[in-house]
Design an enzyme around this catalytic site. Structure first.
Site, mmCIF file in Angstrom:
data_model
loop_
_atom_site.group_PDB
_atom_site.id
_atom_site.type_symbol
_atom_site.label_atom_id
_atom_site.label_comp_id
_atom_site.label_asym_id
_atom_site.label_seq_id
_atom_site.Cartn_x
_atom_site.Cartn_y
_atom_site.Cartn_z
ATOM 1 N N ASP A 38 36.873 46.966 35.443
ATOM 2 C CA ASP A 38 38.246 46.448 35.483
ATOM 3 C C ASP A 38 38.225 44.975 35.118
ATOM 4 O O ASP A 38 37.827 44.144 35.929
ATOM 5 C CB ASP A 38 38.836 46.623 36.879
ATOM 6 C CG ASP A 38 39.162 48.071 37.188
ATOM 7 O OD1 ASP A 38 38.675 48.583 38.216
ATOM 8 O OD2 ASP A 38 39.880 48.680 36.379
ATOM 9 N N ASP A 178 44.370 56.383 37.004
ATOM 10 C CA ASP A 178 43.647 55.299 37.669
ATOM 11 C C ASP A 178 44.520 54.656 38.739
ATOM 12 O O ASP A 178 45.604 54.174 38.437
ATOM 13 C CB ASP A 178 43.277 54.253 36.603
ATOM 14 C CG ASP A 178 42.507 53.066 37.138
ATOM 15 O OD1 ASP A 178 42.329 52.111 36.369
ATOM 16 O OD2 ASP A 178 42.093 53.116 38.306
HETATM 17 C C1 DX5 Z 1 43.497 48.573 39.509
HETATM 18 C C2 DX5 Z 1 42.313 49.122 38.762
HETATM 19 C C3 DX5 Z 1 41.736 50.365 39.364
HETATM 20 C C4 DX5 Z 1 41.318 50.229 40.784
HETATM 21 C C5 DX5 Z 1 40.983 51.590 41.342
HETATM 22 O O1 DX5 Z 1 44.151 47.650 38.715
HETATM 23 O O2 DX5 Z 1 42.677 49.385 37.427
HETATM 24 O O3 DX5 Z 1 40.639 50.807 38.587
HETATM 25 O O4 DX5 Z 1 40.218 49.415 40.861
HETATM 26 O O5 DX5 Z 1 40.650 51.454 42.683
HETATM 27 P P1 DX5 Z 1 41.240 52.436 43.782
HETATM 28 O O6 DX5 Z 1 40.637 53.795 43.453
HETATM 29 O O7 DX5 Z 1 40.711 51.852 45.052
HETATM 30 O O8 DX5 Z 1 42.706 52.444 43.676
#
Ligand code: DX5
Length: 226
Positions: A38, A178
């Site tokens: 990310d 996501d």
């Molecule tokens: C948020 C990111 C995601 C996040 C996912 O902006 O794009 O990839 O890190 O994490 P969880 O699964 O904890 O929502």
């Protein structure tokens, strides 16, 4: 193209940054399909994360594929750096693109697969004319910027619409989700038509990564079969 078998892809935001290499190797050993980085610039989203040099270092710790999810305001400037760092898939947010067709074409010219991400308020119509340039569509199920947020089930109709557009297009395009993906939410996204699932905080809550990957994959497979 109908949905493919579920792919489980960790977001490394919850990783132990003092032992990132160890976590990357452990995720690969657990059978993840690829790993998502990310990338946040503090402008497109109010958070700051990974530069290409850290990803290049991580490239030495495992051989599983890398995707870069660019949550940045000016992705065009950065594309070559993330491909050089070892990302086989580069994802840009359609909200950050002035010339989507040109940017997506550029990613492929650089030798990477091209993905586009849509924040919750962004309709699928914004990308329906560039499906021929896409290898992946990412429907955000949280507002981008932070891990640990709650899954937005209100995005499931948009996931289903994306599935229809992809199926009609005839292109081999993965449909990724996501944000808030875990044991209680993955089935809804899979039933709506997704076939790639990013999981951050939920995957780290399992006793082992292997248990988490197997459980999430089994739940998505069951939901795909209906
Ligand atoms: C948020 C990111 C995601 C996040 C996912 O902006 O794009 O990839 O890190 O994490 P969880 O699964 O904890 O929502």
């Amino acid at each position: 193209m109908p949905p493919g078998p579920p792919k489980i892809v960790p977001s490394v935001l919850p990783a132990d940054f003092l032992d990132l290499g160890g976590d990357l190797a452990a995720l690969e050993a657990a059978g993840v399909d690829r790993i998502q980085w990310d990338v946040m610039d503090g402008h497109f989203v109010p958070n700051l994360t990974f530069g290409p040099d850290l990803i290049a270092a991580g490239r030495k710790a495992c051989s599983v594929g890398f995707e870069a999810h660019l949550m940045v305001r000016r992705p065009d400037d950065l594309l070559p750096r993330y491909v050089e760092a070892g990302c086989e898939l580069v994802i840009v947010h359609v909200e950050a693109l002035e010339q989507a067709h040109a940017t997506l074409s550029r990613i492929r010219e650089l030798g990477a697969r091209a993905g586009v991400a849509l924040s919750p308020a962004t309709p699928m119509t914004t990308v329906q004319h560039v499906l021929d340039l896409l290898d992946m569509v990412l429907v955000m199920t949280v507002n981008p910027g932070f891990g640990g947020q709650s899954y937005l089930s209100a995005m499931e109709p948009k996931i289903a619409e994306a599935r229809r557009l992809i199926d009609v297009s005839g292109h081999a395009i993965e449909l990724e989700v996501d944000g808030g993906i875990g044991p209680d939410t993955i089935a809804g996204a899979a039933a709506a038509g997704a076939d790639v699932f990013i999981s951050g905080s939920a995957l780290w809550r399992y006793d082992t990564f292997a248990e988490g990957v197997a459980d999430l994959r089994a739940r998505a497979t069951a939901a795909q079969r209906g």
